[in-house]
Design an enzyme around this catalytic site. Structure first.
Site, short mmCIF file in Angstrom:
data_model
loop_
_atom_site.label_atom_id
_atom_site.label_comp_id
_atom_site.label_asym_id
_atom_site.label_seq_id
_atom_site.Cartn_x
_atom_site.Cartn_y
_atom_site.Cartn_z
N GLN A 41 100.66 17.92 34.53
CA GLN A 41 99.97 17.52 35.60
C GLN A 41 99.75 15.97 36.05
O GLN A 41 98.82 15.71 37.38
CB GLN A 41 98.73 18.45 35.32
CG GLN A 41 98.74 19.70 35.64
CD GLN A 41 97.88 20.86 35.38
OE1 GLN A 41 97.15 20.81 34.61
NE2 GLN A 41 97.01 21.56 36.51
N HIS A 61 112.38 19.52 41.48
CA HIS A 61 113.49 19.23 42.15
C HIS A 61 114.44 20.30 42.42
O HIS A 61 114.81 19.85 43.67
CB HIS A 61 114.04 18.34 40.85
CG HIS A 61 113.12 17.42 40.47
ND1 HIS A 61 113.32 16.83 39.22
CD2 HIS A 61 112.07 16.54 41.00
CE1 HIS A 61 112.42 15.67 38.81
NE2 HIS A 61 111.62 15.74 40.32
N ASP A 76 106.24 13.90 39.18
CA ASP A 76 107.21 13.33 39.32
C ASP A 76 106.29 11.92 39.10
O ASP A 76 106.49 11.30 37.97
CB ASP A 76 108.20 12.19 40.82
CG ASP A 76 108.99 13.31 40.71
OD1 ASP A 76 109.44 14.61 39.96
OD2 ASP A 76 109.98 13.44 41.40
N ARG A 101 89.96 16.60 26.16
CA ARG A 101 91.64 17.54 26.48
C ARG A 101 92.79 17.47 27.55
O ARG A 101 92.62 16.77 27.96
CB ARG A 101 91.14 19.62 26.33
CG ARG A 101 92.36 20.25 26.74
CD ARG A 101 91.95 21.91 27.35
NE ARG A 101 93.21 22.51 26.93
CZ ARG A 101 93.80 23.53 27.84
NH1 ARG A 101 92.50 23.48 28.89
NH2 ARG A 101 94.68 24.24 27.20
N HIS A 146 101.64 22.89 27.18
CA HIS A 146 101.13 22.95 28.33
C HIS A 146 102.03 23.43 29.11
O HIS A 146 101.97 22.97 30.18
CB HIS A 146 99.47 22.34 28.75
CG HIS A 146 98.64 23.16 29.40
ND1 HIS A 146 97.28 22.46 29.50
CD2 HIS A 146 99.32 23.04 30.60
CE1 HIS A 146 96.92 23.37 31.01
NE2 HIS A 146 97.93 23.61 31.85
N ASN A 190 98.71 26.05 26.03
CA ASN A 190 97.94 27.17 27.08
C ASN A 190 98.76 28.06 28.03
O ASN A 190 99.96 28.35 28.20
CB ASN A 190 97.92 25.87 27.98
CG ASN A 190 96.82 26.22 29.70
OD1 ASN A 190 95.63 25.84 28.93
ND2 ASN A 190 97.40 26.43 30.11
N GLU A 191 97.27 29.41 27.55
CA GLU A 191 97.77 30.12 28.72
C GLU A 191 99.50 31.30 28.46
O GLU A 191 100.12 30.94 29.71
CB GLU A 191 97.25 29.92 30.24
CG GLU A 191 96.14 29.53 30.30
CD GLU A 191 95.64 29.10 31.99
OE1 GLU A 191 96.71 29.49 32.35
OE2 GLU A 191 94.80 29.44 32.16
N ASN A 333 89.74 29.93 29.30
CA ASN A 333 89.90 29.77 30.46
C ASN A 333 89.32 30.26 31.45
O ASN A 333 89.90 31.78 31.43
CB ASN A 333 91.53 28.95 30.90
CG ASN A 333 91.66 27.82 30.43
OD1 ASN A 333 91.16 27.45 29.30
ND2 ASN A 333 93.30 27.57 30.21
N TYR A 335 87.72 31.06 35.16
CA TYR A 335 87.87 30.86 36.65
C TYR A 335 86.75 31.76 37.35
O TYR A 335 85.97 31.58 38.53
CB TYR A 335 89.22 30.36 37.61
CG TYR A 335 89.03 28.36 36.81
CD1 TYR A 335 89.15 28.04 37.79
CD2 TYR A 335 90.29 29.47 36.36
CE1 TYR A 335 89.39 27.05 36.99
CE2 TYR A 335 91.00 28.09 35.47
CZ TYR A 335 91.07 27.06 35.78
OH TYR A 335 91.56 25.27 35.03
N GLU A 402 88.72 25.91 29.90
CA GLU A 402 89.06 25.57 31.01
C GLU A 402 87.81 26.38 31.83
O GLU A 402 87.76 27.17 31.22
CB GLU A 402 90.00 25.62 31.95
CG GLU A 402 91.13 24.41 31.47
CD GLU A 402 92.96 25.16 32.18
OE1 GLU A 402 92.82 25.79 32.87
OE2 GLU A 402 93.54 24.76 31.30
C1 GBH Z 1 95.15 26.87 34.91
O1 GBH Z 1 96.11 28.05 34.64
C2 GBH Z 1 96.23 25.85 34.11
O2 GBH Z 1 96.00 26.13 32.93
C3 GBH Z 1 96.00 24.40 34.56
O3 GBH Z 1 96.87 23.29 34.11
C4 GBH Z 1 95.17 24.77 36.34
O4 GBH Z 1 95.43 23.53 36.46
C5 GBH Z 1 94.17 25.73 36.60
O5 GBH Z 1 94.60 26.70 36.47
C6 GBH Z 1 93.66 25.76 37.77
O6 GBH Z 1 95.13 25.30 38.96
O7 GBH Z 1 97.65 32.61 43.25
O8 GBH Z 1 99.60 34.55 42.50
O9 GBH Z 1 100.05 32.61 43.08
C7 GBH Z 1 94.96 29.25 35.68
C8 GBH Z 1 95.41 30.30 35.43
C9 GBH Z 1 96.99 29.67 37.29
C10 GBH Z 1 96.00 32.70 37.13
C11 GBH Z 1 97.09 30.41 39.12
C12 GBH Z 1 96.43 32.65 38.85
C13 GBH Z 1 97.76 31.51 40.92
C14 GBH Z 1 98.31 32.99 41.21
N1 GBH Z 1 95.98 30.79 37.19
N2 GBH Z 1 97.78 31.37 39.18
S1 GBH Z 1 98.49 33.41 42.57
#
Ligand code: GBH
Length: 508
Positions: A41, A61, A76, A101, A146, A190-191, A333, A335, A402
């Site tokens: 990222q 790509h 890229d 991190r 990751h 990660n995840e 993590n 959100y 996160e």
């Molecule tokens: C994190 O994942 C990642 O660890 C991190 O790298 C990332 O930058 C961060 O989130 C913020 O995005 O809408 O159906 O396509 C969090 C987990 C990733 C779960 C994205 C939901 C989208 C599902 N999430 N995902 S969808």
């Protein structure tokens, strides 16, 4: 440490603190405040200095039509951290972070995926980063994986091939050999859910295999064994020398039955949480192997669908014991959250993980929407999630690895400020209620390539101008607010910065 905090910590999770009415206002002195990033990222330099190709290079790509953003972007160049180490160190110091991190790119370190070639340029880059952090008293916490698997290993099946546990251990050994004399906090993977469910079960992440109900389950078993191998390797060979700690990072979003009185909703909620979280956490932190209810459900479904055995693989007794207890702490993590129901469930593909759960996920219109379609602000979700984890796994240390809010470009990010303060308050409340929370890492240090969402979703405390080849950075309001919280170890809701200028404080 604040007396009230100390008392409630001593009292532990099981005894209600008589002082609870008085809110704990300060974070403990040894609580780690950090911010995070991930190699693909931010680094860019996707094919420089001998780096191998990853599954994300391949996804961007060669399968750009799978992107949600559809904007032709890729990682890229990203935030170009590979060429801007000084900038990154500067902003980390400006914020006064206790800890940073970042992740190591497997194909940058091992271009073929295997340790037959070790890329010296990669070792140099990560050495410089680690040494600079330590020079300024910033504790590195390093994610070993990751999401950027070497493409060469994906060609051999990636996380669906049981041999990956050995390949991952071989990679981890090179990482520990080179960096464990200085890095004391390690995150293996990660995840897992996002890797297996979104990447192997769907097309939302690389390698976009789209084999749900099959590949995601194979991935789950191989991944927890890979994690355990790295953990056991570290514990037997590196911990005696360096005394560090190793954990794994799960995504855990809060979840409640839509109708708390409905047995069907409660069951759907349990099975859904087991499918997204429990199949990874239970083998390591729980009672071993996949969660019982979920194993039974998938076995029944598989039989009814004509499969000769369950699509969810089993662990041998030996594997179970090897994986169980392979942790020093849990990274989380977090959100958002959802309400879970068994009513009016959409017709999912058969077989698939979602079909196995029998659950549908609901969010409410009144919850504030971020720029990312999947993040809405569900009130108190972090506190609730921490309390649930604290009671499921008593005695376990947690880090929020996160947590963040996505917006768009612009420096006055009041929504992010509100979300940050609220989430940190929820952390304080959870600590007061006995959860062993040791640190908090906001996502993210700076704007970065947000996977399938491209550069549209901005999570950074610092804005990055992706149009400018120099990738200049500018602090957002949230950066100043976070800095003030770290400095005072308290949340001052009245604090408002006079200007958006950041400088490095003395001693940082
Ligand atoms: C994190 O994942 C990642 O660890 C991190 O790298 C990332 O930058 C961060 O989130 C913020 O995005 O809408 O159906 O396509 C969090 C987990 C990733 C779960 C994205 C939901 C989208 C599902 N999430 N995902 S969808």
């Amino acid at each position: 440490m604040h007396t009230v905090a100390l008392l409630s910590l001593l009292l532990g999770c099981c005894v209600a603190s008589p002082w609870k009415e008085e809110p704990v206002k300060k974070f403990p002195e040894d609580f780690l405040f950090g911010a995070g990033s991930a190699a693909y990222q931010v680094e860019g330099a996707w094919d420089e200095d001998g780096k191998g190709e990853s599954i994300w290079d391949d996804f961007m790509h060669n399968k750009p039509w799978l992107m949600i953003a559809q904007d032709g972007s890729s990682g890229d160049v990203a935030s170009d951290s590979y060429h801007n180490l000084e900038r990154d160190i500067q902003i980390i110091r400006e914020l006064g972070l206790d800890s940073y991190r970042f992740s190591i790119s497997w194909p940058r370190l091992l271009p073929s995926g295997f340790p037959d070639q070790v890329n010296e340029a990669a070792i140099q880059y990560y050495n410089n980063l680690i040494n600079e952090l330590l020079k300024h008293n910033i504790e590195p916490i390093v994610t070993i994986y990751h999401w950027d698997l070497p493409k060469s290993l994906q060609d051999l099946g990636g996380w669906t091939n049981p041999n990956i546990a050995q390949w991952y251990e071989d990679y981890a050994r090179i990482v520990f050999d080179n960096f464990s004399n200085r890095v004391k906090l390690w995150l293996t993977i990660n995840e897992p859910n996002e890797i297996c469910y979104l990447g192997y079960g769907h097309v939302l992440e690389a390698p976009a295999l789209n084999a749900s109900g099959i590949a995601d389950y194979l991935c789950a078993k191989n991944l927890v064994i890979a994690h355990a191998r790295a953990y056991r390797l570290y514990t037997s060979q590196y911990k005696p020398l360096h005394g560090g700690r190793v954990g794994i990072v799960f995504s855990a979003n809060w979840h409640v039955p839509l109708n708390p009185d409905s047995e069907a909703d409660k069951l759907a909620d349990t099975l859904h949480f087991q499918a997204k979280f429990g199949i990874y956490a239970n083998p390591i932190f729980g009672y071993g192997g996949f969660p019982k209810e979920y194993s039974e459900r998938v076995a029944e479904k598989s039989a009814a669908q004509g499969f000769p055995r369950s699509r969810l693989p089993e662990f041998s007794e030996e594997e179970k014991q090897f994986v169980l207890g392979s942790y020093d702490f849990m990274g989380v993590n977090h959100y958002t959250g959802q309400l879970v129901t068994a009513e009016n469930v959409p017709e999912y593909a058969v077989p698939s993980l979602l079909d196995d759960t029998g659950a549908d996920l609901i969010t409410l219109d009144e919850w504030k929407q971020s720029t990312s379609p999947w993040i809405k602000w569900m009130p108190n979700s972090l506190y609730n999630q921490l309390l649930e984890l604290g009671s499921l796994y008593p005695g376990v240390d947690f880090y929020i690895t996160e947590n963040g809010w996505s917006g768009s470009t612009g420096l006055v990010d009041d929504d992010r400020v509100d979300y940050l303060r609220s989430c940190l308050q929820q952390c304080l409340d959870a600590v007061a209620d006995g959860v062993r929370l040791k640190g908090y890492y906001t996502w993210s240090l700076m704007d970065s390539f947000e996977w399938a969402f491209g550069y549209g979703a901005r999570f950074g405390l610092y804005e990055i101008d992706f149009e400018d080849p120099k990738r200049p950075h500018t602090p957002r309001k949230s950066a100043l607010v976070y800095k003030h919280i770290i400095k005072t170890r308290a949340i001052d809701y009245d604090y408002a910065p006079d200007s958006l200028v950041m400088t490095i404080d003395e001693g940082h």
